[in-house]
Design a protein around this motif. Structure first.
Motif, short mmCIF file in Angstrom:
data_model
loop_
_atom_site.label_atom_id
_atom_site.label_comp_id
_atom_site.label_asym_id
_atom_site.label_seq_id
_atom_site.Cartn_x
_atom_site.Cartn_y
_atom_site.Cartn_z
N SER A 40 -56.83 -63.72 67.10
CA SER A 40 -55.58 -64.45 67.20
C SER A 40 -54.73 -64.20 65.97
N SER A 41 -53.43 -64.11 66.18
CA SER A 41 -52.51 -63.89 65.06
C SER A 41 -52.17 -65.21 64.39
N GLU A 42 -52.26 -65.24 63.09
CA GLU A 42 -51.82 -66.38 62.30
C GLU A 42 -50.51 -66.02 61.64
N ARG B 160 -49.48 -69.20 54.48
CA ARG B 160 -50.77 -68.60 54.12
C ARG B 160 -50.62 -67.55 53.02
N SER C 190 -55.55 -67.25 53.62
CA SER C 190 -56.29 -67.31 54.89
C SER C 190 -57.67 -66.67 54.73
N THR D 6 -57.43 -63.99 58.41
CA THR D 6 -56.39 -63.03 58.76
C THR D 6 -56.06 -62.14 57.58
#
Length: 272
Positions: A236-238, A243, A267, A270
């Motif tokens: 999943s993209s953050e 961040r 993060s 990610t």
């Protein structure tokens, strides 16, 4: 070392001295006739000085004179033998044999000057022997370049599936490759050996179409056609906002040109 000296410029200078066999120079047998200087806010440069022995003159003038060995400075020998730096030396030789060392480029320049000397009744000697030496020296250097030649390759199958949001990509490239491009964006690779490279690519969520190629120091594409790969990630993209943060600021540094802003990724999942 790359933070201290302009390695590409140094290797171009050292390659030029070796190419036309000027053994009376720093980085070759005698360790002289060279200045090092550091322009403001730039890296250390080399400046050739006093070229007396070249194009067949002197004891090291053979057209098959080695490109490595007899370095007067052990540090220069280590720089030239370290694969990530050695690439720049070979790339500089490739630049020479593809350009100024071709008879088509060099001979008109020599003949133009010879004709000017003749027209002004000045002492002269026809440069035919230099053209012959240049042609034979170029043939030798090309044979040495053939021993370190490598095609552009990518160690990935046509499609890759992963659960991470980045991917380590490896492959091979010719010695004149400076950057690996992915979808037109240049990446400075980590050179694992003379021809092997590695880059780390961030991935968007879902399907990533990658077109991978290589460019030389001037940004011109080299090698075969670009290679297309597809990477599908389930990660999943953050969003980067919140961040990626400013971690440190050097403001009004007492040393000129030393100000900086440091970014930090908070993060744990990610890669940005």
């Amino acid at each position: 070392v790359p933070a201290t000296v302009d390695l590409r410029e140094w290797m171009r200078v050292l390659a030029l001295e070796r190419a036309f066999s000027n053994y009376d120079s720093y980085g070759f047998q005698r360790g002289k006739n060279m200045y090092a200087y550091m322009p403001s806010n730039r890296l250390w440069q080399l400046l050739i000085w006093d070229v007396d022995f070249s194009f067949g003159l002197g004891s090291a003038g053979q057209t098959t004179n080695a490109l490595f060995g007899n370095e007067n400075d052990a540090v220069i020998a280590r720089l030239k033998n370290y694969p990530p730096f050695q690439r720049l030396f070979w790339a500089s030789l490739k630049e020479l044999v593809d350009g100024p060392f071709t008879v088509e480029k060099a001979e008109p320049q020599m003949l133009m000057r010879f004709d000017a000397l003749v027209a002004n009744n000045a002492a002269n000697q026809h440069p035919a022997s230099v053209s012959t030496w240049l042609r034979d020296r170029r043939t030798f250097i090309l044979s040495q370049l053939a021993d370190v030649a490598s095609p552009l390759s990518v160690d990935l199958p046509a499609q890759v599936n992963t659960n991470a949001n980045y991917l380590a990509v490896t492959g091979t490239a010719p010695v004149e490759a400076d950057r690996i491009t992915v979808n037109g964006v240049g990446w400075a690779p980590e050179w694992l050996s003379l021809n092997q490279w590695r880059i780390y690519l961030p991935l968007a969520e879902g399907t990533n179409a990658l077109r991978i190629h290589a460019v030389d120091a001037r940004g011109d594409p080299i090698g075969a056609a670009p290679m297309d790969r597809v990477v599908v990630t389930s990660a999943s993209s953050e969003p980067a906002a919140g961040r990626v943060v400013i971690n440190e600021i050097m403001y009004q540094s007492p040393a000129a040109g030393a100000a900086y802003v440091e970014l930090h990724n908070t993060s744990g999942a990610t890669w940005y």
